[in-house]
Design an enzyme around this catalytic site. Structure first.
Site, PDB file in Angstrom:
ATOM      1  N   CYS B 157      -4.332 -10.902   1.622  1.00 16.54           N
ATOM      2  CA  CYS B 157      -3.248 -10.590   0.683  1.00 16.54           C
ATOM      3  C   CYS B 157      -2.897  -9.113   0.641  1.00 16.54           C
ATOM      4  CB  CYS B 157      -3.613 -11.102  -0.693  1.00 16.54           C
ATOM      5  SG  CYS B 157      -3.993 -12.860  -0.613  1.00 16.54           S
ATOM      6  N   HIS B 288      -1.866  -5.604  -8.928  1.00 14.06           N
ATOM      7  CA  HIS B 288      -2.034  -6.788  -8.091  1.00 14.06           C
ATOM      8  C   HIS B 288      -1.895  -8.023  -9.000  1.00 14.06           C
ATOM      9  CE1 HIS B 288      -3.189  -9.187  -4.734  1.00 14.06           C
ATOM     10  NE2 HIS B 288      -4.305  -9.610  -5.286  1.00 14.06           N
ATOM     11  N   HIS B 323       2.158 -15.587  -6.117  1.00 14.08           N
ATOM     12  CA  HIS B 323       1.412 -14.701  -5.226  1.00 14.08           C
ATOM     13  C   HIS B 323       1.843 -15.007  -3.793  1.00 14.08           C
ATOM     14  CE1 HIS B 323      -1.345 -12.212  -3.350  1.00 14.08           C
ATOM     15  NE2 HIS B 323      -2.500 -12.761  -3.678  1.00 14.08           N
TER      16      HIS B 323
END
Lengths: 201, 394
Positions: B157, B288, B323
């Protein structure tokens, strides 16, 4: 901006054989299957790291290569990890995808990324250093050289552990080397190819 | 002048097929979280950040031949870079433009769609090679006739955040003059089932940094920036500068973040050091903030360790987009640059109450204020933590 960098040490693992700094240090006459080979080296190198048994094969290859190359000690905790391969985490992707028919396996899913191997090496050696993982069609010396030179140029690091750890259909190709500002062989494309190629079939 | 100039950007995400649409959604608090309609899955009760364009619609928009072999990630990436191209001063990119793309999924969407037919249908075997993450990058490069350095980063990620970091570093060290950096990832059954097996998907819309957060929603997106060496910028408008970056490994667990947020702490500290600024100069943090119990606590602890009692205003925009995995770093880089250009902070949606452990409260309403410096965090599985700092060009 050009700075001389050196390959301090290297290791290659292919066809059930291990070469360290060009010398054959472990070899089975007949090739054995990967999982057996991994266990054999673990025992041969006298390692004691129970987490090893939970890893997927790609991480095991990266872990074993690192342990043998560094004799289990990466003293500079700022050592950056610059790794690449061609097949990404395909071996584990396939194994995980098979479990999707039935019940998707979390313990396999966590290994469906190639940089988990870097996480495993970082956990083992308690490195909070910089990591990067590239996926290229084939071993690309210039990518490693460009990226590492940029790291050194910015005075980010004094040591880099580089790795090409590829695994697909039980066929594996492991080549790790350490770079620093002195010692060993000059870090250039020609030398890197020389170290990588001789045993590559 | 510190930092590397950003001179163009392009984006496609669940909150808009271009930057203007996404910006409007951010301002109006409209999230892009819905049940899957394009992705065929048994897990169709799990909310996702899905781009409501089918592959055949994307094919049409991009005017690709019907028998093309683009993966969904390649098409999304191409769409985003089309926007980048249209807002750059080029009719087409100069051939020596570099291209660094991050992805965690690559072409798994095509593999899972066609795997069982590969034997019987030779015409779809072209998708076998499409599984390779580099293939998606190569197809995008081919579309735009890019012939410079082309490479693919796969660090989960944080992939596209690392692509931005690498691009900035290559320009600073003189190895490249102009480079497109970012990433693309699409929704797949592979990842939806995988994250579900880890029990970190929320049944509802994700609530980053909330005491009662239950997990993340997966999303899909593609986002790219153009980075250029100052000597090439000329009269072009500079959207902002990449002035700091740091990457560190959390060295704790394959997929979970450590309790003390060590990797995040080190990545943020290094980014501040690289930018040569004090923590107090950060005007906004695009966190994040995935909405998982583990990440949001670990990241909050790291923020407290870096900024102590004066944590700058922060929000996670993942309640808007979901996400988006390998694309998330570049998506949020664009949101950070929009914050700088428009002097505003985008809200952290769905937040009700502070976490008991840290009592940190994100920005929950759109807020106008001067934004000169933004910190953007992207953390990935494998412990890979990256922080980027963007600054106003001044």
């Amino acid at each position: 901006m050009s700075q001389d960098l050196f390959i301090q040490s290297s290791i290659t693992i292919r066809n059930s054989k291990i070469w360290k700094n060009g010398d054959l240090i472990f070899g089975k006459e007949n090739e054995i299957d990967l999982s057996k080979f991994l266990k054999t080296i673990y025992r041969h190198a006298n390692l004691k790291y129970p987490k090893f048994f939970k890893m997927d094969s790609l991480s095991k290859l990266g872990y074993l290569g690192t342990e043998i190359l560094t004799s289990g000690n990466i003293s500079n905790k700022e050592t950056a990890l610059v790794f690449a391969n061609s097949a990404s985490s395909l071996d584990t992707d396939e194994a995980y995808a098979e479990t999707m028919q039935d019940f998707p396996s979390p313990s396999l899913f966590v290994y469906t990324l190639p940089n988990i191997m870097l996480g495993e090496i970082s956990i083992r050696h308690q490195l909070n250093s910089e990591n990067v993982f590239f996926v290229s069609r084939e071993f690309d010396p210039s990518l490693f050289i460009d990226y590492c030179k940029a790291l050194f140029y910015q005075k980010k690091v004094d040591n880099v552990l580089c790795g090409w750890v590829d695994l697909h259909n039980n066929d594996y190709d492991v080549f790790l080397w350490q770079i620093a500002l002195s010692g060993g062989t000059e870090f250039n494309e020609e030398e890197l190819k020389k170290l990588y190629l001789p045993t590559h079939e | 002048m510190r930092g590397v100039a950003v001179t163009g950007m392009g984006l496609v995400s669940a909150i808009g097929n271009n930057i203007d649409e996404a910006h409007r959604s951010l301002r109006n608090g409209n999230d892009g979280i819905s049940l899957p309609e394009i992705l065929t899955t048994n897990l169709n009760d799990l909310p996702v950040g899905e781009i409501k364009l089918s592959n055949s619609q994307l094919t049409k928009i991009l005017e690709l031949p019907k028998d093309h072999s683009y993966t969904r990630a390649a098409m999304l990436g191409t769409l985003a870079i089309n926007e980048l191209l249209s807002n750059s001063n080029f009719d087409q990119f100069p051939e020596d433009t570099g291209f660094i793309s991050g992805t965690s999924i690559g072409g798994i969407d095509m593999t899972e769609e066609h795997f069982s037919d590969f034997i019987d249908k030779p015409e779809i075997r072209k998708y076998i090679q499409a599984q390779h993450p580099g293939y998606t990058t190569e197809k995008i490069a081919e579309y735009f006739n890019l012939k410079g350095v082309i490479t693919t980063i796969s660090t989960a990620c944080s992939s596209s955040a690392n692509a931005i970091m690498m691009g900035a570093r290559m320009i600073e060290s003189g190895k490249l003059k102009r480079v497109i950096v970012g990433g693309s990832d699409c929704l797949t059954r592979f990842t939806l089932n995988g994250f579900n097996s880890l029990k970190i998907l929320s049944q509802e819309k994700n609530k980053p940094f909330d005491e009662d957060r239950e997990g993340l929603n997966l999303g899909e997106a593609a986002a790219y920036l153009m980075l250029e060496a100052d000597e090439l910028v000329g009269e072009k408008e500079i959207l902002g500068r990449v002035s700091g970056y740091g990457n560190a490994n959390d060295a704790f667990h394959q997929t979970a973040s450590s309790e003390n947020g060590e990797g995040a702490y080190q990545a943020i500290s290094q980014a501040l050091k690289k930018a040569e600024i004090a923590g107090s100069e950060i005007d906004y943090i695009n966190a994040h903030g995935t909405g998982t119990v583990n990440n949001d606590l670990s990241e909050s602890v790291a923020l407290k360790r870096v900024f102590h009692d004066t944590v700058p205003e922060f929000s996670s925009t993942k309640a808007f987009t979901g996400h988006t995995l390998g694309a998330a770093g570049a998506v949020e880089a664009i949101f950070s640059l929009l914050a700088i250009q428009n002097n505003e902070i985008y809200p952290n949606l769905n937040f009700n109450s502070e976490m008991s452990e840290t009592s940190l409260k994100p920005v929950t309403q759109i807020q106008k204020k001067e934004i000169r410096t933004v910190l953007s965090n992207s953390f990935g599985f494998g412990g890979n933590c990256t922080s980027l700092i963007f600054q106003k060009d001044e």
